[in-house]
Write an enzyme that holds these catalytic residues in place. Structure first.
Site, PDB file in Angstrom:
ATOM      1  N   GLU A 504       0.825  -1.229   0.000  1.00 55.81           N
ATOM      2  CA  GLU A 504       0.000   0.000   0.000  1.00 55.81           C
ATOM      3  C   GLU A 504       0.854   1.271   0.000  1.00 55.81           C
ATOM      4  O   GLU A 504       0.597   2.210   0.750  1.00 55.81           O
ATOM      5  CB  GLU A 504      -1.001  -0.009   1.161  1.00 55.81           C
ATOM      6  CG  GLU A 504      -2.076  -1.064   0.973  1.00 55.81           C
ATOM      7  CD  GLU A 504      -3.274  -0.921   1.910  1.00 55.81           C
ATOM      8  OE1 GLU A 504      -3.353   0.043   2.658  1.00 55.81           O
ATOM      9  OE2 GLU A 504      -4.134  -1.816   1.861  1.00 55.81           O
TER      10      GLU A 504
HETATM   11  C1  LIG Z   1       3.147  -9.207   0.538  1.00 54.68           C
HETATM   12  C2  LIG Z   1       2.694  -8.276  -0.513  1.00 54.68           C
HETATM   13  C3  LIG Z   1       1.350  -8.178  -0.833  1.00 54.68           C
HETATM   14  C4  LIG Z   1       0.932  -7.339  -1.870  1.00 54.68           C
HETATM   15  N1  LIG Z   1      -0.371  -7.309  -2.245  1.00 54.68           N
HETATM   16  C5  LIG Z   1      -0.729  -6.622  -3.363  1.00 54.68           C
HETATM   17  C6  LIG Z   1      -2.051  -6.710  -3.896  1.00 54.68           C
HETATM   18  O1  LIG Z   1      -2.913  -7.378  -3.329  1.00 54.68           O
HETATM   19  N2  LIG Z   1      -2.328  -6.038  -5.039  1.00 54.68           N
HETATM   20  C7  LIG Z   1      -1.405  -5.288  -5.685  1.00 54.68           C
HETATM   21  O2  LIG Z   1      -1.710  -4.729  -6.724  1.00 54.68           O
HETATM   22  N3  LIG Z   1      -0.137  -5.172  -5.206  1.00 54.68           N
HETATM   23  C8  LIG Z   1       0.223  -5.820  -4.080  1.00 54.68           C
HETATM   24  N4  LIG Z   1       1.500  -5.713  -3.589  1.00 54.68           N
HETATM   25  C9  LIG Z   1       2.454  -4.867  -4.285  1.00 54.68           C
HETATM   26  C10 LIG Z   1       2.919  -3.676  -3.490  1.00 54.68           C
HETATM   27  O3  LIG Z   1       1.951  -2.690  -3.465  1.00 54.68           O
HETATM   28  C11 LIG Z   1       4.217  -3.240  -4.161  1.00 54.68           C
HETATM   29  O4  LIG Z   1       5.182  -4.158  -3.746  1.00 54.68           O
HETATM   30  C12 LIG Z   1       4.645  -1.861  -3.819  1.00 54.68           C
HETATM   31  O5  LIG Z   1       3.819  -0.962  -4.466  1.00 54.68           O
HETATM   32  C13 LIG Z   1       6.091  -1.578  -4.209  1.00 54.68           C
HETATM   33  O6  LIG Z   1       6.424  -2.031  -5.477  1.00 54.68           O
HETATM   34  P1  LIG Z   1       7.738  -2.912  -5.697  1.00 54.68           P
HETATM   35  O7  LIG Z   1       7.741  -3.986  -4.690  1.00 54.68           O
HETATM   36  O8  LIG Z   1       7.805  -3.301  -7.103  1.00 54.68           O
HETATM   37  O9  LIG Z   1       8.943  -1.943  -5.326  1.00 54.68           O
HETATM   38  P2  LIG Z   1       9.564  -0.820  -6.254  1.00 54.68           P
HETATM   39  O10 LIG Z   1       8.522   0.037  -6.821  1.00 54.68           O
HETATM   40  O11 LIG Z   1      10.542  -1.432  -7.173  1.00 54.68           O
HETATM   41  O12 LIG Z   1      10.336   0.064  -5.169  1.00 54.68           O
HETATM   42  C14 LIG Z   1      11.640  -0.279  -4.676  1.00 54.68           C
HETATM   43  C15 LIG Z   1      12.036   0.786  -3.662  1.00 54.68           C
HETATM   44  O13 LIG Z   1      12.124   2.058  -4.288  1.00 54.68           O
HETATM   45  C16 LIG Z   1      11.397   3.012  -3.523  1.00 54.68           C
HETATM   46  N5  LIG Z   1      10.914   4.031  -4.450  1.00 54.68           N
HETATM   47  C17 LIG Z   1      10.210   3.881  -5.583  1.00 54.68           C
HETATM   48  N6  LIG Z   1       9.957   5.072  -6.140  1.00 54.68           N
HETATM   49  C18 LIG Z   1      10.519   6.001  -5.338  1.00 54.68           C
HETATM   50  C19 LIG Z   1      10.609   7.429  -5.343  1.00 54.68           C
HETATM   51  N7  LIG Z   1      10.069   8.162  -6.300  1.00 54.68           N
HETATM   52  N8  LIG Z   1      11.254   8.029  -4.341  1.00 54.68           N
HETATM   53  C20 LIG Z   1      11.820   7.320  -3.337  1.00 54.68           C
HETATM   54  N9  LIG Z   1      11.759   5.986  -3.279  1.00 54.68           N
HETATM   55  C21 LIG Z   1      11.125   5.336  -4.255  1.00 54.68           C
HETATM   56  C22 LIG Z   1      10.307   2.218  -2.844  1.00 54.68           C
HETATM   57  O14 LIG Z   1       9.873   2.883  -1.671  1.00 54.68           O
HETATM   58  C23 LIG Z   1      11.040   0.932  -2.526  1.00 54.68           C
HETATM   59  O15 LIG Z   1      11.730   1.085  -1.320  1.00 54.68           O
HETATM   60  C24 LIG Z   1       1.913  -6.545  -2.551  1.00 54.68           C
HETATM   61  C25 LIG Z   1       3.255  -6.619  -2.184  1.00 54.68           C
HETATM   62  C26 LIG Z   1       3.667  -7.474  -1.190  1.00 54.68           C
HETATM   63  C27 LIG Z   1       5.121  -7.536  -0.862  1.00 54.68           C
END
Ligand SMILES: Cc1cc2nc3c(=O)[nH]c(=O)nc-3n(C[C@H](O)[C@H](O)[C@H](O)COP(=O)(O)OP(=O)(O)OC[C@H]3O[C@@H](n4cnc5c(N)ncnc54)[C@H](O)[C@@H]3O)c2cc1C
Length: 812
Positions: A504
């Site tokens: 989220e």
């Molecule tokens: C257990 C679990 C359940 C989930 N459930 C759902 C679900 O039901 N439905 C769904 O759609 N998604 C779901 N997600 C996805 C979740 O919302 C995403 O993992 C999250 O949005 C982050 O995306 P990412 O993991 O690809 O990280 P990335 O986007 O690759 O981010 C990597 C890092 O970069 C940082 N970052 C990115 N952009 C910036 C910026 N502009 N400035 C500073 N820092 C930045 C982030 O904070 C993070 O620390 C789930 C994830 C997990 C782990």
């Protein structure tokens, strides 16, 4: 005029200006007051010619500001040009995020002069009889039915019995109105249920979380057509349909708007009929409940290249609800989330052809998916993860408090060592802050508020505080928390911490970009109005509106400068709605609210669009806002509670920690501010007497550490809402029993040790000493029984699991 006379007149003039600004005097009043002063100065002050000329010249400028035509054409017009050059560009996606949701207490903090009535009028947390009955009935039952160890290390799932129970008792329908068969609980009730089940099982909490947070039900309620609601909501309420929501994919995580997933409007065959529908291609991952979902909420970009539904070719992000059994859609493969392996997996779709009325809200809502999501997130994000963090924090605080009391080293309960009592105090303090903020925020949402920025603050800070809590708890437990097995009640929470941090809105992004970034536009009283004025096409209207907002903005900045300076010199000038021991915290929040508002304005003015890229600065500005919000909710929760004596040490700890944090983050911003002259000037207004706020005393921290390691009212209150049913698998209940016995058993044990020291009894083990003491009538049989029972319970808690090689092979 002599030097002293000049200094006195200058001081009087400066004081008058500060008072006028502090009192937010109107321009006309300020002009008249300045004119009167100058007249007196001219007659009685014997000023030199140059001073007089300069002063009257400045006065003439001030007078001219009172004439709208002059002000607009010679001041506002020029500033408008400057604004056009420096205003950060806002993409449509950002605009939708900024516009989503509403503002509440965050807006008051941004104003620099919070109206405490707004917070104090928020209703006290109270559940209805029906909600309380649900907590005492089905919630207790389901907690008893779950087995954390099996779920996490053997089954990787809840049992079928638990799944059926959840569906039948309406756990998936807490946010669905009764008319559709749901429970229609208040946000407070949802938070309390989610929190309690989190004290028992992370898998249970995550499973129940999705249907009651941002997902198909929430989207249908707000944007669905009547047909969609009538058909799907009763099925979601009864558990006939299990929902999930798929936004994230391998190429689009935090920047979900970059998703490559498409829906192309085209003709095709559906259930034997030729219709206009959409062909979907997508690749989603990390989707909670996907492996068991029957109804998939899907976000994709909709295109209509052949203009089958309108003139537009590119509609943008759209949300639809697709049955999981639809041809071409594949679910089932699972990911294994760290620590708590709840249902989470992939959803892939290849040429999935579905009717257009699968779009949530029908064709009219095509392309409005992003707005839907951010709007729903603005409330839900403040409930789901924060309540899990609250439950986790409460369970950790209470179990660690008990453990530190019953675990002895060097013949002393480890809670008695200051090195342990200090982290224990932090655990208690942060748990109180989380509890206060969750309760207060849930009540605000229950009254209809949808505070977008606050929901980001809640999501970020409750999960971060929970992470700090669990780290301290791990250290306090030592090896006990390291060895895996059913007896380890700490490890899964420790391992699962990063889940709350990531979902989220990943925390780094939330802190760096969302809290202040969205807050600055959403909550600032004038910025958005000025931007709207700048964007007006009609030049005259643009100038007229801009002039009004800009001059109000200037008055606001001057007022905040004066308030920051005056309150920085003495809190006595500030006002507080209470006159008890917490009075000073209200005044300090007022002070830092003014400082924050001033700092925000000047940062935006000096850094303009580059502030967005200076994430380290905007993150710290967000930290100040967050600390002030959390300190306010701590005070509000304290006021709402009857038994004030019980809470006061934690309120002191929470408020001191948070206000100290606000001060330090402002200091960090100032020492890193790119323009050194501006930073030095701001420091004069914000810290006229230096940084004079200190954090909680060590004594205060040790005191609350002690309070949660004994059977006190403070502990009882902090543990409220935990699953405490006295049954063999509930370690929390066993620990409560041990703690109950501690006050009686510990003095008996001390008597034995004294007797041994004096040489009255001999023995190496507790049993030998007890036997000897009984014989010598140093203790009675009842005392021996009590000590025996205490020792049995203690060892039950202290012991860890061990496994044969064969058993190990059954554990995952
Ligand atoms: C257990 C679990 C359940 C989930 N459930 C759902 C679900 O039901 N439905 C769904 O759609 N998604 C779901 N997600 C996805 C979740 O919302 C995403 O993992 C999250 O949005 C982050 O995306 P990412 O993991 O690809 O990280 P990335 O986007 O690759 O981010 C990597 C890092 O970069 C940082 N970052 C990115 N952009 C910036 C910026 N502009 N400035 C500073 N820092 C930045 C982030 O904070 C993070 O620390 C789930 C994830 C997990 C782990």
């Amino acid at each position: 005029m002599g030097l002293i006379g000049f200094i006195v007149w200058t001081l009087v003039f400066f004081t008058m200006l500060v008072v006028l600004c502090y009192k937010e005097a109107e321009l006309r009043t300020a002009t008249i007051a300045t004119g009167v002063f100058l007249l007196i100065f001219t007659i009685f002050g014997d000023p030199g010619n140059i001073f007089l000329a300069v002063d009257w010249l400045l006065f003439a400028v001030l007078v001219s500001f009172n004439i709208p035509e002059i002000r607009r054409n010679y001041v506002s017009k020029q500033v408008l040009k400057f604004y056009k050059a420096v205003l950060p560009s806002i993409s449509q996606t950002e605009k939708e995020a900024i516009d989503a949701g509403g503002i509440w207490w965050d807006g008051e903090i941004f104003s620099g002069n919070p109206n405490w009535d707004i917070l104090r009028n928020n209703p006290k947390p109270k559940l209805t009889t029906e909600e309380q009955a649900f907590l005492d009935g089905p919630v207790e039952e389901v907690c008893q039915m779950t087995d954390n160890w099996s779920e996490n290390h053997k089954d990787y799932d809840l049992t079928k019995e638990v799944w059926d129970f959840l569906k039948n008792k309406g756990f998936f329908s807490m946010i669905i109105p009764k008319k559709y068969g749901g429970l229609e609980f208040s946000p407070l009730a949802v938070a309390t249920v989610m929190s309690k089940i989190a004290t028992r099982s992370g898998v249970l909490n995550s499973t129940v979380g999705v249907p009651n947070s941002l997902g198909p039900a929430e989207l249908l309620l707000h944007y669905g057509t009547p047909e969609q609601r009538n058909e799907l909501l009763p099925k979601l309420a009864s558990g006939e349909e299990i929902p999930c929501f798929a936004l994230t994919g391998p190429r689009a995580g935090s920047d979900a708007t970059a998703m490559p997933d498409t829906g192309v409007v085209c003709k095709g065959k559906f259930e034997g009929e030729e219709i206009i529908g959409m062909k979907l291609n997508f690749n989603k991952r990390y989707i909670t409940l996907a492996p068991v979902a029957t109804l998939v909420g899907l976000a994709f970009k909709l295109y209509d290249p052949d203009h089958l539904i309108g003139d537009q070719s590119d509609y943008g992000i759209t949300c639809a609800l697709i049955p999981s059994k639809t041809k071409g859609l594949e679910t089932g493969n699972r990911h294994l989330p760290l620590g708590i392996p709840f249902m989470n997996g992939t959803i892939v779709g290849t040429d999935v052809f579905v009717p257009l009325d699968y779009i949530i809200g029908g064709i009219e809502q095509a392309g409005k998916g992003w707005r839907m999501l951010v709007e729903c997130l603005s409330a839900g994000r403040a409930i789901s993860l924060p309540s899990g963090a609250m439950g986790g924090a409460k369970a950790v605080a209470c179990s660690t408090g008990s453990y530190a009391r019953i675990r002895e080293q060097f013949n002393i309960p480890i809670a008695e060592f200051e090195g342990i009592a200090e982290p224990l105090g932090r655990i208690a303090g942060y748990t109180y802050v989380i509890t206060a903020s969750v309760n207060t925020t849930a009540m605000a949402i229950g009254t209809g508020e949808k505070p977008a920025v606050i929901s980001a603050i809640m999501k970020y800070h409750t999960t971060e505080m929970a992470r700090k809590i669990v780290l301290d708890a791990m250290d306090i437990h030592g090896g006990k928390a390291v060895m895996r097995g059913p007896k380890n009640y700490m490890a899964s929470g420790y391992e699962a911490g990063p889940i709350g941090i990531t979902v989220e809105g990943a925390n780094i992004l939330t802190r760096s970009l969302i809290i202040f970034g969205q807050g600055a536009f959403r909550c600032h009283p004038y910025i958005l109005k000025e931007i709207e004025a700048v964007e007006q096409e009609n030049q005259d209207e643009s100038l007229e509106q801009f002039d009004r907002h800009f001059f109000n903005h200037v008055a606001y900045t001057l007022s905040n400068s004066a308030r920051s300076l005056v309150l920085g010199i003495s809190n006595r000038f500030g006002n507080s709605p209470v006159t008890d021991e917490t009075e000073n915290y209200y005044k300090q929040i007022n002070r830092f609210s003014a400082a924050f508002a001033l700092l925000t304005d000047i940062s935006m003015l000096v850094l303009g669009g580059s502030l967005k890229r200076k994430e380290t600065l905007s993150a710290r500005l967000g930290d100040v806002l967050s600390s002030l919000y959390l300190a306010s909710t701590t005070l509000k929760y304290y006021e709402d509670q009857g038994d004030k004596e019980t809470d006061l040490p934690m309120v002191h700890w929470g408020c001191k920690t948070l206000i100290f944090e606000a001060q330090n983050k402002i200091h960090e911003i100032l020492i890193n501010f790119p323009n050194r002259f501006v930073a030095a000037s701001l420091r004069l207004f914000i810290f006229p007497l230096g940084r004079n706020i200190s954090g909680p005393s060590i004594k205060n921290t040790l005191e609350i550490g002690d309070l949660i390691s004994r059977k006190t009212k403070t502990r009882e209150k902090l543990c409220q809402g935990i699953y405490l049913k006295d049954e063999p698998s509930n370690h929390l209940a066993i620990m409560e029993r041990a703690l109950d016995l501690y006050e009686t058993a510990h003095p008996i044990k001390k008597d034995l040790m004294k007797a041994r020291k004096k040489g009255l009894i001999k023995g190496n083990t507790l049993q030998e000493l007890m036997d000897a003491a009984l014989k010598q009538e140093i203790i009675t049989q009842t005392q021996a029984d009590q000590l025996h029972e205490f020792d049995r319970l203690t060892m039950d808690i202290i012991n860890v699991d061990d496994f044969s090689e064969k058993e190990l092979k059954t554990i995952r």
